[in-house]
Design an enzyme around this catalytic site. Structure first.
Site, mmCIF file in Angstrom:
data_model
loop_
_atom_site.group_PDB
_atom_site.id
_atom_site.type_symbol
_atom_site.label_atom_id
_atom_site.label_comp_id
_atom_site.label_asym_id
_atom_site.label_seq_id
_atom_site.Cartn_x
_atom_site.Cartn_y
_atom_site.Cartn_z
ATOM 1 N N GLU A 1 -9.157 -13.744 -5.302
ATOM 2 C CA GLU A 1 -9.135 -15.401 -5.613
ATOM 3 C C GLU A 1 -7.705 -16.113 -5.019
ATOM 4 O O GLU A 1 -7.814 -17.200 -4.524
ATOM 5 C CB GLU A 1 -8.987 -15.293 -7.195
ATOM 6 N N SER B 1 5.421 -6.455 -9.091
ATOM 7 C CA SER B 1 4.689 -6.706 -10.270
ATOM 8 C C SER B 1 5.321 -5.999 -11.417
ATOM 9 O O SER B 1 6.086 -5.164 -11.597
ATOM 10 C CB SER B 1 3.413 -6.043 -9.984
ATOM 11 N N GLY C 1 9.093 -3.297 -5.753
ATOM 12 C CA GLY C 1 9.013 -3.737 -7.176
ATOM 13 C C GLY C 1 8.871 -5.057 -7.280
ATOM 14 O O GLY C 1 9.758 -5.872 -7.623
ATOM 15 N N GLU D 1 2.813 -7.600 4.640
ATOM 16 C CA GLU D 1 1.859 -6.868 3.929
ATOM 17 C C GLU D 1 0.700 -7.114 4.224
ATOM 18 O O GLU D 1 -0.421 -6.286 4.421
ATOM 19 C CB GLU D 1 2.296 -6.982 2.416
#
Ligand SMILES: Cc1cc2nc3c(=O)[nH]c(=O)nc-3n(C[C@H](O)[C@H](O)[C@H](O)COP(=O)(O)OP(=O)(O)OC[C@H]3O[C@@H](n4cnc5c(N)ncnc54)[C@H](O)[C@@H]3O)c2cc1C
Length: 383
Positions: A370, A132, A130, A248
């Site tokens: 980006e 975002s 959790g 990750e």
């Protein structure tokens, strides 16, 4: 920077894991249509995750005293590579095995380690991430969801979004504001373990382009958490989350998302007997890129094995890897369209359709292109 991407090879003792995991996976996917296998890390099968746990293929890097295998990162590389290249349904254990367990192991209390990690190693405790929130994606430091300290623990209010697998998970590790204001940025953030069955938690599925609902919105309304929900120290969440994102981004999974489609297309070429120069050049080009990306990913794994955190190198692999994964469905789609008289199976077309629809997400999940390029530019001393 490029010195750290020196060639590295897999140690023979880790390579030795391959036949057993390959056999287990082959049995699991034998009756699965190719387009289902293409889902792989969105494919949920709790029984398969438990079977991997029983066979000792989860918690490979975790201490034996918590049920792990106490092996190095190369062992996990071999297992993950076999799972993803065959399109095994890995969503059940993926996040817990890759991120949550190492995080709890590094920052959790002894009681948290003893409670959660053995169950993760057995594939029995499923976790989601959790981080975002609406308005806090790339700018993660601006999270607003809040856990207020109470006499007995924490009171949680707010919302998370895009939470992969929350519908199937037992727990979420949430990045929350525990002190100060969103403007305080990195200060005042903490990570807490939220039991998703607690009163006040509502999970609402989000259906993606393909019709699957693998992620969701998660709402918290006066959710009461006990004192021991906190991982590490209050206010240290940002440091912990940065370390977690390195787990990750540095895995081999960022190059294999379209590989089931590649495999199905090569099988189609074999079946139709098409072997003209242009086709062979295309197959050779894909193979060369995959081999190069794999070598770079192994080089990142070698840095992890040395106890380093290859943040810049992993960003480079993820950026190039997702580029490759996104180009494959476009090129294979063009190729099939360019040979309209050639018989092709509906399974191949269904797989192409699925990967085409899901491919835009490859360069978003785990950090957008980006943002990764910003990290690479900083690593090159350009920012
Ligand atoms: C399939 C999938 C699964 C996901 N699973 C999870 C999950 O399990 N848990 C979780 O917490 N989140 C998850 N996410 C969310 C994901 O991490 C975010 O979508 C991602 O961080 C981008 O945030 P955003 O969507 O708010 O976009 P924004 O941050 O609003 O970005 C929009 C665009 O602006 C660009 N941009 C933003 N800031 C900058 C900058 N400083 N410089 C240059 N360009 C910039 C971005 O690159 C992007 O192109 C998932 C997303 C996907 C697609």
């Amino acid at each position: 920077m490029f010195d750290t991407l020196a060639l590295a090879s897999l140690p023979p003792e880790d390579e030795a894991l391959r036949p057993a995991i390959r056999e287990l996976v082959a049995r699991a996917v034998a009756d699965m249509p190719v387009d289902r296998r293409a889902r792989s890390w969105q494919g949920f099968d709790a029984a398969f995750s438990r079977r991997l746990g029983q066979a000792g293929f989860l918690g490979l890097n975790l201490p034996k005293r918590y049920g792990g295998q106490e092996r190095g990162p190369f062992a996990r590389f071999v297992v993950v590579e076999e799972l993803l290249s065959a399109g095994a349904p890995v969503a059940g254990h993926w996040i817990a095995d890759r991120q949550s367990a190492p995080l709890i192991c590094n920052y959790g209390t002894e009681a948290q380690r003893a409670f959660y990690i053995p169950r993760i190693c057995k594939g029995e405790a499923l976790f989601c991430i959790g981080m975002s929130e609406p308005g806090s994606g790339s700018d993660l430091a601006s999270v607003r969801t809040r856990a207020e300290k109470t006499a007995t623990g924490w009171l949680l209010n707010g919302q998370k979004i895009w939470t992969t697998n929350s519908l199937h998970s037992d727990y979420m590790i949430a990045l929350l504001r525990t002190s100060g204001k969103p403007e305080d940025r990195h200060a005042g953030l903490s990570q807490l373990i939220v039991d998703l069955r607690l009163p006040g938690v509502t999970i609402r599925p989000i259906v993606d382009l393909t019709g699957d609902a693998h992620f969701a919105e998660v709402f918290f309304e006066n959710v009461e958490l006990a004192d021991d929900a906190l991982i590490g120290r209050e206010g240290e969440g940002w440091k912990q989350v940065t370390a977690e994102l390195a787990f990750e981004r540095s895995g081999p999974e960022r190059i294999y998302s379209s590989v089931v489609l590649l495999d199905a297309w090569v099988r189609h070429l074999r079946e139709t007997g098409r072997a003209d120069d242009a086709t062979l050049a295309m197959v050779g080009g894909f193979t060369a890129r995959l081999a190069t990306l794999r070598a770079m990913s192994i080089a990142c794994t070698a840095r992890l094995a040395l106890g380093e955190s290859p943040v810049v190198e992993a960003s480079l692999v993820k950026d190039l890897g997702t580029h490759f994964e996104q180009e494959l469905p476009v090129a294979i789609g063009d190729d099939l369209a360019g040979h309209p008289d050639e018989p092709a199976s509906t399974e191949l077309y269904r797989t192409l359709l699925y990967v085409t629809q899901v491919a835009p997400s490859f360069s978003l999940r785990g950090g957008t292109r980006e943002i990764l390029r910003g990290i690479i530019a900083r690593g090159l001393g350009l920012r």
